[in-house]
Design a protein around this motif. Structure first.
Motif, PDB file in Angstrom:
ATOM      1  N   MET A   1      -8.415  69.652 -23.508  1.00  0.00           N
ATOM      2  CA  MET A   1      -7.123  69.175 -23.030  1.00  0.00           C
ATOM      3  C   MET A   1      -7.373  68.143 -21.947  1.00  0.00           C
ATOM      4  O   MET A   1      -8.384  68.189 -21.234  1.00  0.00           O
ATOM      5  CB  MET A   1      -6.263  70.316 -22.489  1.00  0.00           C
ATOM      6  CG  MET A   1      -6.764  70.941 -21.216  1.00  0.00           C
ATOM      7  SD  MET A   1      -5.565  72.086 -20.494  1.00  0.00           S
ATOM      8  CE  MET A   1      -4.423  70.982 -19.721  1.00  0.00           C
ATOM      9  N   THR A   2      -6.463  67.195 -21.865  1.00  0.00           N
ATOM     10  CA  THR A   2      -6.599  66.152 -20.853  1.00  0.00           C
ATOM     11  C   THR A   2      -5.364  66.140 -19.966  1.00  0.00           C
ATOM     12  O   THR A   2      -4.237  66.060 -20.468  1.00  0.00           O
ATOM     13  CB  THR A   2      -6.767  64.769 -21.520  1.00  0.00           C
ATOM     14  OG1 THR A   2      -7.949  64.794 -22.319  1.00  0.00           O
ATOM     15  CG2 THR A   2      -6.879  63.658 -20.500  1.00  0.00           C
ATOM     16  N   LEU A   3      -5.594  66.268 -18.680  1.00  0.00           N
ATOM     17  CA  LEU A   3      -4.522  66.069 -17.698  1.00  0.00           C
ATOM     18  C   LEU A   3      -4.520  64.573 -17.403  1.00  0.00           C
ATOM     19  O   LEU A   3      -5.512  64.039 -16.906  1.00  0.00           O
ATOM     20  CB  LEU A   3      -4.804  66.883 -16.430  1.00  0.00           C
ATOM     21  CG  LEU A   3      -4.824  68.388 -16.674  1.00  0.00           C
ATOM     22  CD1 LEU A   3      -5.671  69.101 -15.644  1.00  0.00           C
ATOM     23  CD2 LEU A   3      -3.416  68.926 -16.682  1.00  0.00           C
TER      24      LEU A   3
ATOM     25  N   ALA B   1       8.407  70.259 -37.068  1.00  0.00           N
ATOM     26  CA  ALA B   1       8.275  68.867 -36.608  1.00  0.00           C
ATOM     27  C   ALA B   1       7.540  68.783 -35.270  1.00  0.00           C
ATOM     28  O   ALA B   1       7.016  67.726 -34.926  1.00  0.00           O
ATOM     29  CB  ALA B   1       9.649  68.227 -36.493  1.00  0.00           C
ATOM     30  N   ILE B   2       7.513  69.869 -34.520  1.00  0.00           N
ATOM     31  CA  ILE B   2       6.761  69.818 -33.260  1.00  0.00           C
ATOM     32  C   ILE B   2       5.379  70.481 -33.382  1.00  0.00           C
ATOM     33  O   ILE B   2       4.715  70.745 -32.383  1.00  0.00           O
ATOM     34  CB  ILE B   2       7.540  70.398 -32.060  1.00  0.00           C
ATOM     35  CG1 ILE B   2       8.048  71.800 -32.353  1.00  0.00           C
ATOM     36  CG2 ILE B   2       8.666  69.483 -31.645  1.00  0.00           C
ATOM     37  CD1 ILE B   2       8.620  72.491 -31.131  1.00  0.00           C
ATOM     38  N   ASN B   3       4.981  70.743 -34.620  1.00  0.00           N
ATOM     39  CA  ASN B   3       3.588  71.156 -34.831  1.00  0.00           C
ATOM     40  C   ASN B   3       2.681  70.030 -34.393  1.00  0.00           C
ATOM     41  O   ASN B   3       3.098  68.878 -34.364  1.00  0.00           O
ATOM     42  CB  ASN B   3       3.328  71.435 -36.315  1.00  0.00           C
ATOM     43  CG  ASN B   3       3.780  72.827 -36.698  1.00  0.00           C
ATOM     44  OD1 ASN B   3       4.057  73.645 -35.838  1.00  0.00           O
ATOM     45  ND2 ASN B   3       3.879  73.075 -37.981  1.00  0.00           N
TER      46      ASN B   3
ATOM     47  N   ASN C   1       0.793  66.412 -27.582  1.00  0.00           N
ATOM     48  CA  ASN C   1       1.089  66.540 -26.149  1.00  0.00           C
ATOM     49  C   ASN C   1       1.354  68.013 -25.880  1.00  0.00           C
ATOM     50  O   ASN C   1       1.965  68.699 -26.702  1.00  0.00           O
ATOM     51  CB  ASN C   1       2.334  65.735 -25.782  1.00  0.00           C
ATOM     52  CG  ASN C   1       2.057  64.246 -25.783  1.00  0.00           C
ATOM     53  OD1 ASN C   1       0.955  63.830 -25.450  1.00  0.00           O
ATOM     54  ND2 ASN C   1       3.027  63.464 -26.167  1.00  0.00           N
ATOM     55  N   LEU C   2       0.911  68.505 -24.751  1.00  0.00           N
ATOM     56  CA  LEU C   2       1.153  69.908 -24.415  1.00  0.00           C
ATOM     57  C   LEU C   2       2.422  70.046 -23.591  1.00  0.00           C
ATOM     58  O   LEU C   2       3.213  70.963 -23.761  1.00  0.00           O
ATOM     59  CB  LEU C   2      -0.031  70.468 -23.624  1.00  0.00           C
ATOM     60  CG  LEU C   2      -1.374  70.455 -24.366  1.00  0.00           C
ATOM     61  CD1 LEU C   2      -2.499  70.848 -23.435  1.00  0.00           C
ATOM     62  CD2 LEU C   2      -1.323  71.379 -25.576  1.00  0.00           C
ATOM     63  N   ASP C   3       2.583  69.128 -22.682  1.00  0.00           N
ATOM     64  CA  ASP C   3       3.757  69.092 -21.813  1.00  0.00           C
ATOM     65  C   ASP C   3       3.816  67.667 -21.255  1.00  0.00           C
ATOM     66  O   ASP C   3       3.049  66.806 -21.680  1.00  0.00           O
ATOM     67  CB  ASP C   3       3.646  70.167 -20.710  1.00  0.00           C
ATOM     68  CG  ASP C   3       2.384  70.026 -19.868  1.00  0.00           C
ATOM     69  OD1 ASP C   3       1.865  68.905 -19.778  1.00  0.00           O
ATOM     70  OD2 ASP C   3       1.925  71.021 -19.302  1.00  0.00           O
ATOM     71  N   PRO C   4       4.705  67.385 -20.330  1.00  0.00           N
ATOM     72  CA  PRO C   4       4.770  65.995 -19.849  1.00  0.00           C
ATOM     73  C   PRO C   4       3.499  65.520 -19.127  1.00  0.00           C
ATOM     74  O   PRO C   4       3.352  64.344 -18.851  1.00  0.00           O
ATOM     75  CB  PRO C   4       5.950  66.011 -18.881  1.00  0.00           C
ATOM     76  CG  PRO C   4       6.760  67.163 -19.287  1.00  0.00           C
ATOM     77  CD  PRO C   4       5.807  68.193 -19.796  1.00  0.00           C
ATOM     78  N   PHE C   5       2.585  66.433 -18.830  1.00  0.00           N
ATOM     79  CA  PHE C   5       1.433  66.058 -18.003  1.00  0.00           C
ATOM     80  C   PHE C   5       0.097  66.114 -18.733  1.00  0.00           C
ATOM     81  O   PHE C   5      -0.922  65.719 -18.190  1.00  0.00           O
ATOM     82  CB  PHE C   5       1.355  66.989 -16.774  1.00  0.00           C
ATOM     83  CG  PHE C   5       2.697  67.313 -16.197  1.00  0.00           C
ATOM     84  CD1 PHE C   5       3.390  66.348 -15.494  1.00  0.00           C
ATOM     85  CD2 PHE C   5       3.280  68.556 -16.404  1.00  0.00           C
ATOM     86  CE1 PHE C   5       4.651  66.635 -14.995  1.00  0.00           C
ATOM     87  CE2 PHE C   5       4.526  68.847 -15.905  1.00  0.00           C
ATOM     88  CZ  PHE C   5       5.227  67.885 -15.197  1.00  0.00           C
ATOM     89  N   SER C   6       0.091  66.648 -19.928  1.00  0.00           N
ATOM     90  CA  SER C   6      -1.211  66.850 -20.577  1.00  0.00           C
ATOM     91  C   SER C   6      -1.115  66.800 -22.096  1.00  0.00           C
ATOM     92  O   SER C   6      -0.042  66.965 -22.670  1.00  0.00           O
ATOM     93  CB  SER C   6      -1.799  68.198 -20.144  1.00  0.00           C
ATOM     94  OG  SER C   6      -0.859  69.222 -20.355  1.00  0.00           O
ATOM     95  N   LEU C   7      -2.272  66.573 -22.700  1.00  0.00           N
ATOM     96  CA  LEU C   7      -2.354  66.540 -24.158  1.00  0.00           C
ATOM     97  C   LEU C   7      -3.633  67.254 -24.581  1.00  0.00           C
ATOM     98  O   LEU C   7      -4.513  67.500 -23.748  1.00  0.00           O
ATOM     99  CB  LEU C   7      -2.347  65.097 -24.649  1.00  0.00           C
ATOM    100  CG  LEU C   7      -3.404  64.160 -24.067  1.00  0.00           C
ATOM    101  CD1 LEU C   7      -4.584  64.035 -25.000  1.00  0.00           C
ATOM    102  CD2 LEU C   7      -2.804  62.779 -23.831  1.00  0.00           C
ATOM    103  N   ALA C   8      -3.716  67.576 -25.850  1.00  0.00           N
ATOM    104  CA  ALA C   8      -4.915  68.282 -26.321  1.00  0.00           C
ATOM    105  C   ALA C   8      -5.356  67.727 -27.667  1.00  0.00           C
ATOM    106  O   ALA C   8      -4.541  67.248 -28.458  1.00  0.00           O
ATOM    107  CB  ALA C   8      -4.631  69.774 -26.444  1.00  0.00           C
ATOM    108  N   LYS C   9      -6.656  67.759 -27.888  1.00  0.00           N
ATOM    109  CA  LYS C   9      -7.232  67.327 -29.163  1.00  0.00           C
ATOM    110  C   LYS C   9      -8.251  68.356 -29.617  1.00  0.00           C
ATOM    111  O   LYS C   9      -9.007  68.898 -28.800  1.00  0.00           O
ATOM    112  CB  LYS C   9      -7.910  65.962 -29.012  1.00  0.00           C
ATOM    113  CG  LYS C   9      -6.938  64.852 -28.657  1.00  0.00           C
ATOM    114  CD  LYS C   9      -7.583  63.502 -28.651  1.00  0.00           C
ATOM    115  CE  LYS C   9      -6.555  62.458 -28.229  1.00  0.00           C
ATOM    116  NZ  LYS C   9      -7.047  61.103 -28.283  1.00  0.00           N
ATOM    117  N   VAL C  10      -8.253  68.612 -30.900  1.00  0.00           N
ATOM    118  CA  VAL C  10      -9.182  69.585 -31.472  1.00  0.00           C
ATOM    119  C   VAL C  10      -9.804  68.983 -32.726  1.00  0.00           C
ATOM    120  O   VAL C  10      -9.096  68.360 -33.524  1.00  0.00           O
ATOM    121  CB  VAL C  10      -8.436  70.897 -31.850  1.00  0.00           C
ATOM    122  CG1 VAL C  10      -9.373  71.874 -32.546  1.00  0.00           C
ATOM    123  CG2 VAL C  10      -7.819  71.542 -30.620  1.00  0.00           C
ATOM    124  N   ALA C  11     -11.103  69.130 -32.872  1.00  0.00           N
ATOM    125  CA  ALA C  11     -11.776  68.703 -34.101  1.00  0.00           C
ATOM    126  C   ALA C  11     -12.608  69.876 -34.611  1.00  0.00           C
ATOM    127  O   ALA C  11     -13.541  70.326 -33.930  1.00  0.00           O
ATOM    128  CB  ALA C  11     -12.657  67.496 -33.838  1.00  0.00           C
TER     129      ALA C  11
END
Lengths: 416, 353
Positions: A147-149, A80-82, A122-132
């Motif tokens: 990744m975006t901070l 579920a956290i994939n 989301n990677l952690d509370p401060f950042s997220l990532a997207k891949v295409a």
């Protein structure tokens, strides 16, 4: 007289006994009445309490399920956290109305353009990532991965990775998310076949609005990986892009947005290839762009009606060896109207100079009418005609495409 | 000399004017700074927030009352709105899928999911329509359950509680104020939903429990008090709604499920073949046959759907289109949640007259 007197005495005596007795009875009656009232109230209270208790029980009834507990551990079931994952498919049938294009790379027939695998989390509370990831018949390509901070400074986010750059509007989008089948001719001619998609950093500042309702300023430092504009495989020096955007809500249903873009990079080759050192003197490539979008969509009928007008201008100035240079400009403009929940139709006009030396009197233009049918939000079909002509080519070309785009999973576009 | 005095007086007047304007500006700024800046996705959440926060908050919302909250473009002006928000109220489910984009654009970490400024309105609501099969063959799937939680006044009480928690977390000094307003709001909902007499008799909390368990109407019909059936004490929206309780209707989209549960409507079909899938001519034809067979007299639709489609179907089966806003301010006369529920109930009642 005596008798009368005796009667009076007896009467008085009787009164003396009876009256108090009567008064006592009246009090007693009142007391009894009070007791009856109290008892009635008590009965009513009891009735109400019983009722409320029954109500409480009735309210609980639905929930009561008697089960023998089975205990389970979830340590190896954390899927579920994939990352959120979706797949897009982009296929088309092509008819070419010109014999010269019956080549290996461009033939009438069925073509699978790209299968996209999109991941985000989301990677952690401060950042997220997207891949295409893009899979084409020719192989695999890393479309985007960054990744975006979300906030490195007040109102500033930082994106790090490989991304489609914010040169105007359309360059930022993936091919399957375009309003037409293809990128505008000026974009692919001037910025390169796949547009600007390089690795580096992007600072995105949501500025205090001073022009319109929202302003943003984006600065991107990237490798000069683009073969057409910069060093390509010889990249050693960063290219810098700056983009300013002004957005205004003209009405609840209409907005106007315009943007200005400038970019500077180096295209001289410096470095080793196959053990051989290449050193060339400094040569720059300068780019500029302007974009404007007007969009109308009645908010209470957003599913059924909309009108879009979008235009962009591109300009490039690339220094070449031996004091040569390429300057080229071009642009496009398109309008699109949504008739109902399923149908949209539009028309795009492209104009560009070829990206070659001595292109002063040369130009290409393209007329692109199209109609799009949405089967649902996840499947759409598009019929598009491209008429390509101009002084830079010998004969006009005709392409008719029937495109099918689909999305599996939670795929969503973040356009506005 | 006189001319100089006049000049001095004029300058003093101007100076006084400037000071006055500046004072007013700073007073206003100070006043605004004292208040929490609340942004909500839906106009209904904004109204509930205003009833809890009253003069201590400034509220703005993104989705107008007559817009489909699923299909909102994440515009930069929303990002600007959110960049200044102390509290952000959203459903928290897959209704407003555009929310993460706008929050990203706003660069306001305080209102991200899990942070103090973030309020998920759905928390504590027992979600209906939880899918058993997670497949797009079901159309616009809501994986957590139906997210159209604002169509039941019972849910408004829970939403209000969640919003109050958000306000208190960000303005703890005024906790008593928010709690008091929450209590007033919840009592008002009880009174308007069940009627004053029944609330006095049984209490709003117990009635709410019964309603949530689906036992309310059976209980009221089967029990008596003081020689009268309890159902005779039922007033408010539910009392008025007895006119259409258990009536069969058709709806446009699956966004009335909480309303249906509370008011006991029997929705036997939808204009959309599956949520989010446009109706095909074949589906519409089948629906008309079904409506005729079941003698359906009403189609209920939110006013952001295709009204012509609804009216055309109604015309073919002699049914009444009940086209109403789903959120506050979606039509004149729906300026707050109380008026909105009045609007729903009165329009449905009128359809059966």
């Amino acid at each position: 007289m005596r008798i009368k007197f005796s009667f009076a005495i007896i009467y008085l005596l009787a009164l003396g006994f009876i009256l108090p007795a009567l008064a006592q009875d009246s009090t007693r009656i009142k007391e009894l009445e009070q007791r009856i009232k109290t008892l009635e109230e008590k009965i009513a209270q009891n009735e109400l309490e019983k009722l409320l208790q029954e109500a409480e029980n009735a309210a609980k009834e639905k929930k009561e399920e008697k089960k023998i507990k089975t205990f389970k551990g979830g340590q190896r079931s954390l899927q579920a956290i994939n990352p959120e994952m979706s797949v897009t498919g982009d296929m088309y049938g092509l008819y070419i109305g010109n014999e010269k294009h019956y080549t290996e790379s461009l033939r009438s027939g069925a073509h699978f353009r790209v299968l996209g695998l999109h991941l985000q989390s989301n990677l952690d509370p401060f950042s997220l990532a997207k891949v295409a990831l893009e899979f084409t018949p020719d192989g695999f390509e890393l479309g985007e991965a960054y990744m975006t901070l979300t906030r490195v400074l007040p109102s500033v986010s930082l994106t790090i990775g490989k991304f489609r750059q914010q040169f105007g509007v359309v360059n930022r989008w993936h091919a399957h998310g375009l309003d037409q089948f293809d990128y505008p001719l000026a974009l692919t001619t001037i910025l390169g076949e796949d547009g600007l998609n390089q690795a580096g950093l992007s600072f995105d500042w949501l500025m205090p609005a001073f022009l319109g309702d929202a302003n943003s300023f984006i600065v991107q430092f990237t490798n000069g990986q683009n073969e057409q504009l910069f060093g390509g495989e010889f990249f050693s020096f960063p290219a810098v892009l700056a983009h300013f955007k002004s957005y205004t809500d003209l009405t609840t249903n209409t907005y106007l947005e315009f943007g200005l873009t400038g970019m500077l990079g180096r295209n001289d080759k410096n470095g080793y290839i196959d053990g051989e050192l290449h050193t060339e003197p400094y040569r720059s490539t300068k780019l500029a762009g302007f974009d404007v979008t007007l969009f109308w969509q009645p908010v209470n009928k957003a599913l059924y009606r909309s009108f879009l007008w979008r235009s962009e201008l591109f300009y490039a100035d690339k220094s070449l060896p031996e004091n040569n240079r390429i300057t080229a400009y071009g642009g496009y403009s398109y309008m699109e109207y949504q008739f109902n929940e399923r149908w949209q139709a539009g028309f795009r006009f492209d104009y560009t100079q070829p990206f070659t030396i001595n292109n002063k009197d040369e130009y290409l233009y393209q007329l692109v009418p199209y109609i799009t049918w949405w089967q649902s939000h996840w499947v759409k079909f598009r019929l598009q005609y491209n008429y390509l002509a101009g002084k830079a080519m010998n004969m006009a070309e005709h392409f008719i495409r029937m495109q099918m785009v689909w999305a599996m999973g939670p795929h969503k576009h973040e356009r506005y | 000399m006189e001319s100089n005095n006049k000049k001095i007086n004029l300058n003093r007047t101007r100076l006084a004017g400037v000071i006055l304007v500046l004072s007013l500006f700073f007073l206003r700024a100070g006043y605004a700074a004292d208040r929490l800046n609340v942004v909500t996705t839906l106009s209904t959440y904004a109204d509930i927030a205003k009833q809890i926060g009253k003069e201590r908050i400034e509220v703005q919302y993104i989705v107008p009352g007559d817009q489909d909250a699923h299909f909102v473009r994440p515009k930069p002006s929303y990002a600007v709105m959110l960049s200044k928000a102390d509290v952000f109220v959203t459903t928290g489910l897959d209704l407003e899928l555009w929310v993460p984009s706008v929050v990203d654009m706003s660069k306001n970490d305080h209102i991200r999911s899990g942070q103090e400024g973030y309020v998920a309105a759905y928390d504590g609501i027992e979600l209906l329509d939880k899918p058993t099969v997670l497949s797009r063959s079901e159309g616009g799937l809501h994986i957590y359950g139906n997210p159209h939680i604002t169509t039941s006044p019972l849910n408004w009480k829970i939403i209000a509680e969640n919003i109050a928690i958000g306000l208190i977390k960000n303005d703890p000094a005024n906790e008593d104020f928010y709690r008091q307003n929450l209590s007033i709001f919840q009592k008002e909902i009880d009174k308007r939903l069940f009627g004053e007499t029944l609330v006095k008799l049984m209490g709003g909390s117990l009635l709410t429990k019964l309603a949530l368990s689906g036992q309310l109407i059976d209980f009221l019909q089967n029990k008596s008090y003081a020689g009268k059936k309890l159902i005779d004490y039922l007033g408010g929206w539910l009392g008025e709604g007895l006119v259409f309780r258990n009536k069969k209707i058709v709806a446009y989209h699956k966004n009335w499920v909480y309303f249906k549960q509370l008011f006991g409507l029997d929705i036997i079909g939808y204009v959309e073949p599956k949520p989010g899938i446009p109706p095909s001519p074949k589906h519409v034809e089948d629906l008309i046959v079904k409506m005729k067979k079941n003698n359906i007299k009403v189609i209920l639709a939110a006013n952001y759907f295709d009204e012509n489609k609804v009216r055309n179907i109604c015309a073919k089966v002699n049914a009444v289109p009940v086209i109403v806003p789903i959120y506050v301010n979606g039509a004149p006369g729906t300026e707050n949640v109380f008026k909105l529920a009045d609007y729903w109930v009165s329009h449905l009642k009128a359809a059966w007259k």
